[in-house]
Design a protein around this motif. Structure first.
Motif, PDB file in Angstrom:
ATOM      1  N   THR A  37     -59.976 -10.573  93.308  1.00  0.00           N
ATOM      2  CA  THR A  37     -59.692  -9.865  92.043  1.00  0.00           C
ATOM      3  C   THR A  37     -59.006 -10.821  91.063  1.00  0.00           C
ATOM      4  N   CYS A  38     -59.088 -10.471  89.786  1.00  0.00           N
ATOM      5  CA  CYS A  38     -58.591 -11.372  88.727  1.00  0.00           C
ATOM      6  C   CYS A  38     -57.082 -11.572  88.806  1.00  0.00           C
ATOM      7  N   ILE A  39     -56.666 -12.731  88.331  1.00  0.00           N
ATOM      8  CA  ILE A  39     -55.234 -13.076  88.366  1.00  0.00           C
ATOM      9  C   ILE A  39     -54.694 -13.195  86.938  1.00  0.00           C
ATOM     10  N   MET A  90     -55.150  -6.712  93.043  1.00  0.00           N
ATOM     11  CA  MET A  90     -54.772  -6.088  94.325  1.00  0.00           C
ATOM     12  C   MET A  90     -53.280  -6.258  94.594  1.00  0.00           C
ATOM     13  N   GLU A  91     -52.723  -7.381  94.191  1.00  0.00           N
ATOM     14  CA  GLU A  91     -51.272  -7.560  94.385  1.00  0.00           C
ATOM     15  C   GLU A  91     -50.476  -6.584  93.519  1.00  0.00           C
ATOM     16  N   VAL A 124     -43.048  -0.380  95.827  1.00  0.00           N
ATOM     17  CA  VAL A 124     -41.802  -0.049  95.109  1.00  0.00           C
ATOM     18  C   VAL A 124     -41.720   1.432  94.739  1.00  0.00           C
ATOM     19  N   SER A 125     -42.871   2.063  94.517  1.00  0.00           N
ATOM     20  CA  SER A 125     -42.832   3.466  94.073  1.00  0.00           C
ATOM     21  C   SER A 125     -42.938   4.441  95.251  1.00  0.00           C
ATOM     22  N   GLY A 126     -43.427   3.929  96.376  1.00  0.00           N
ATOM     23  CA  GLY A 126     -43.640   4.812  97.522  1.00  0.00           C
ATOM     24  C   GLY A 126     -44.847   5.731  97.320  1.00  0.00           C
ATOM     25  N   LYS A 127     -45.688   5.426  96.339  1.00  0.00           N
ATOM     26  CA  LYS A 127     -46.866   6.260  96.052  1.00  0.00           C
ATOM     27  C   LYS A 127     -48.140   5.484  96.359  1.00  0.00           C
ATOM     28  N   ARG A 128     -49.161   6.202  96.751  1.00  0.00           N
ATOM     29  CA  ARG A 128     -50.443   5.554  96.992  1.00  0.00           C
ATOM     30  C   ARG A 128     -51.226   5.477  95.687  1.00  0.00           C
ATOM     31  N   VAL A 129     -51.877   4.353  95.468  1.00  0.00           N
ATOM     32  CA  VAL A 129     -52.698   4.210  94.259  1.00  0.00           C
ATOM     33  C   VAL A 129     -54.165   4.390  94.659  1.00  0.00           C
ATOM     34  N   PRO A 130     -54.783   5.538  94.342  1.00  0.00           N
ATOM     35  CA  PRO A 130     -56.201   5.674  94.675  1.00  0.00           C
ATOM     36  C   PRO A 130     -57.039   4.745  93.796  1.00  0.00           C
ATOM     37  N   TYR A 131     -57.887   3.959  94.437  1.00  0.00           N
ATOM     38  CA  TYR A 131     -58.695   3.031  93.637  1.00  0.00           C
ATOM     39  C   TYR A 131     -60.083   2.843  94.235  1.00  0.00           C
TER      40      TYR A 131
END
Ligand code: UD1
Length: 357
Positions: free
Chosen positions: A246-248, A290-291, A299-306
C-alpha cells in the motif's frame, strides 16, 4: 545596555505590530494555526468565506485560547472586500494565506473553479500587501509539487514534476507567482511551506478536521467509517512496490504543522532572510495505508472495516520528507508521535459524533 539602546528597544516593541492576517483561518490547518499564533501572543485577524469551514470553529478557538480572533466572512477573490478589511485593521505585519480549495479529484472535474479561486485569492493578497505596508507572507503549499520524487526522502531541491491535477498545478503556479512578486519588490518577503499529509486534531478536541461531504483523505474517512458513517474503507491498491503493497505517506500532526507557521513568521522578521525560503514540513518518516489502519485500531481499540480495491488514479506510490532544512533554519521539529496523532483524530471524531447525534 545604554539608555538610548534600551529606549529604542522599548520603542520598537511599542510600535511594531503583532497583527497577523490569516486567510482561510477557520479551515482545518488555518484554525490550528490561529490557536498557535494566539498562544504565542500574536493579535490574529481571520477572513474566511466558510466554503469549507464552519463559523462554530470560532467557539473551539475561544475554548482553547480564552479569546476570539477578529473574524469577517470574506472571500479572498473579492478584491474590494479584502481592501476594506486591510484598511479597517491597518497594520498587518504578515499574512498567512491558507484560503484555497484542496480536493484533488474535484479539481480535475472543475479546473476553472480551482484556478479562479486559488490563483486570484493569492494575487489579491499580494497586490494589497504593499498598499497596506504588509511585508511578509507565509504560503501553504504541498508536497504534491514534487510528484513521485526520484529520490527519497525528498528535500527542497528535488525537481518540480508535472502536476497531476489542477489542484497540484495551482500550488506550483502560486509558488511561482510569489517568487516573481517578491523578486520584483524591495519590501516583501515570503516563506513557502510544503506540507506533507496533515492529520489529527488539537489535543483538547475543541477543533479538528470538519470535512464537507464524503472525505477524500484517508484519516477522516477511517474516523467516519469506525463511527458507522460508511460501511467500510476502500484501500486504494495493495500492489504497489512497498513492503505491504500500500502507498506510503509522511503523516504530520496538524498542531506540529501549525507551529511551523509561527516559526515561519519569526523567520520572516529575523533579519536574516534575503529571498523567499521554501521548507518541507513533514516528520521524515513514511507510513503505509495498512500501517495507518493498524495503528488506528491499536490506539482507538476499534476495528476498521476495510476492503482492498483498485488503485486511485493519480496516487503517488511513496513520498516522505527530508525536513532537515526546517529543523535547522526554522528551528522547528515534528514532535507528536504517530500514535498520539491518530488518537487525537479519533478523540475529535468522538466529539463530532456526539454533536451530530
Ligand atoms: C492529497 C494530495 C495532497 C493534498 C492532500 C490534501 C496529491 C498527490 N496529494 O494527498 O497534495 O495536500 O490530498 O487534500 O495530490 N487512501 C485510501 N482510501 C481512502 C483515502 C485514501 O486507501 O479512502 C489512501 C490513498 O490512496 C493514499 C493515502 O491513503 O495512498 C493518503 O491519501 P489522502 O489522505 O487522500 O492524501 P494524498 O492523496 O496523499
Amino acid at each position: 545596555m545604554g539608555v538610548k539602546k534600551t529606549l529604542k528597544k522599548i520603542w520598537d516593541k511599542f510600535t511594531s505590530s503583532d497583527r497577523i492576517l490569516v486567510t482561510g483561518g477557520l479551515g482545518y490547518i488555518g484554525s490550528h494555526t490561529v490557536v498557535e499564533l494566539m498562544e504565542a501572543g500574536y493579535d490574529v485577524y481571520v477572513v474566511d468565506n466558510l466554503s469549507n469551514s464552519n463559523i462554530e470553529v470560532l467557539n473551539g478557538i475561544e475554548a482553547i485560547t480564552g479569546k476570539r480572533p477578529v473574524f469577517e466572512n470574506i472571500d479572498c477573490t473579492d478584491y474590494v472586500a479584502m481592501d476594506k478589511f486591510f484598511t479597517k485593521y491597518e497594520g498587518f505585519k504578515a499574512v498567512i494565506h491558507f484560503a484555497a480549495y484542496k480536493a484533488v479529484g474535484e479539481s480535475v472535474s472543475k479546473p476553472l473553479r480551482y484556478y479562479r479561486n486559488n490563483i486570484l485569492s493569492l494575487i489579491n493578497v499580494l497586490e494589497l500587501m504593499p498598499i497596506h505596508q504588509t511585508e511578509g507572507i507565509v504560503f501553504s503549499s504541498s508536497c504534491t509539487v514534487y510528484g513521485q520524487p526520484d529520490k527519497l526522502p525528498v528535500d527542497e531541491k528535488s525537481p518540480i514534476k508535472d502536476a497531476l491535477s489542477p489542484y497540484g498545478y495551482t500550488k506550483q503556479v502560486c509558488e511561482r507567482i510569489i517568487m516573481d512578486t517578491v523578486h520584483a519588490s524591495e519590501d516583501m518577503n515570503a516563506v513557502i511551506l510544503r506540507y506533507f499529509n496533515p492529520i489529527g486534531a488539537h489535543p483538547t478536541a475543541s477543533i479538528g478536521e470538519l470535512p464537507n461531504g464524503v472525505p477524500n483523505n484517508l484519516v477522516p474517512f477511517v474516523c467516519q467509517t469506525v463511527s458507522g458513517v460508511h460501511k467500510k474503507l476502500s484501500v486504494f491498491g495493495n500492489d504497489y512496490n512497498t513492503p505491504d503493497g500500500t502507498c506510503i505517506r509522511d503523516y504530520i500532526n496538524v498542531v506540529d504543522l501549525a507551529k511551523a507557521h509561527v516559526k515561519a513568521i519569526e523567520r520572516l522578521f529575523d533579519g536574516k532572510m534575503k529571498k523567499p525560503e521554501i521548507y518541507n514540513i513533514g516528520t521524515g518518516k513514511g507510513a503505509s495505508v495498512m500501517e495507518v489502519i493498524k495503528t488506528f485500531e491499536a490506539v482507538s481499540g476499534k476495528r476498521v472495516p476495510y476492503e482492498v480495491v483498485g488503485r486511485r488514479e493519480g496516487d503517488i506510490e511513496r513520498v516522505w520528507a527530508n525536513p532537515a532544512l526546517a529543523n535547522k533554519k526554522l528551528n522547528w521539529q515534528a514532535e507528536t508521535s504517530f500514535e498520539e496523532t491518530l488518537l487525537s483524530a479519533w478523540r475529535w471524531q468522538e466529539v463530532v459524533n456526539k454533536r451530530t447525534k
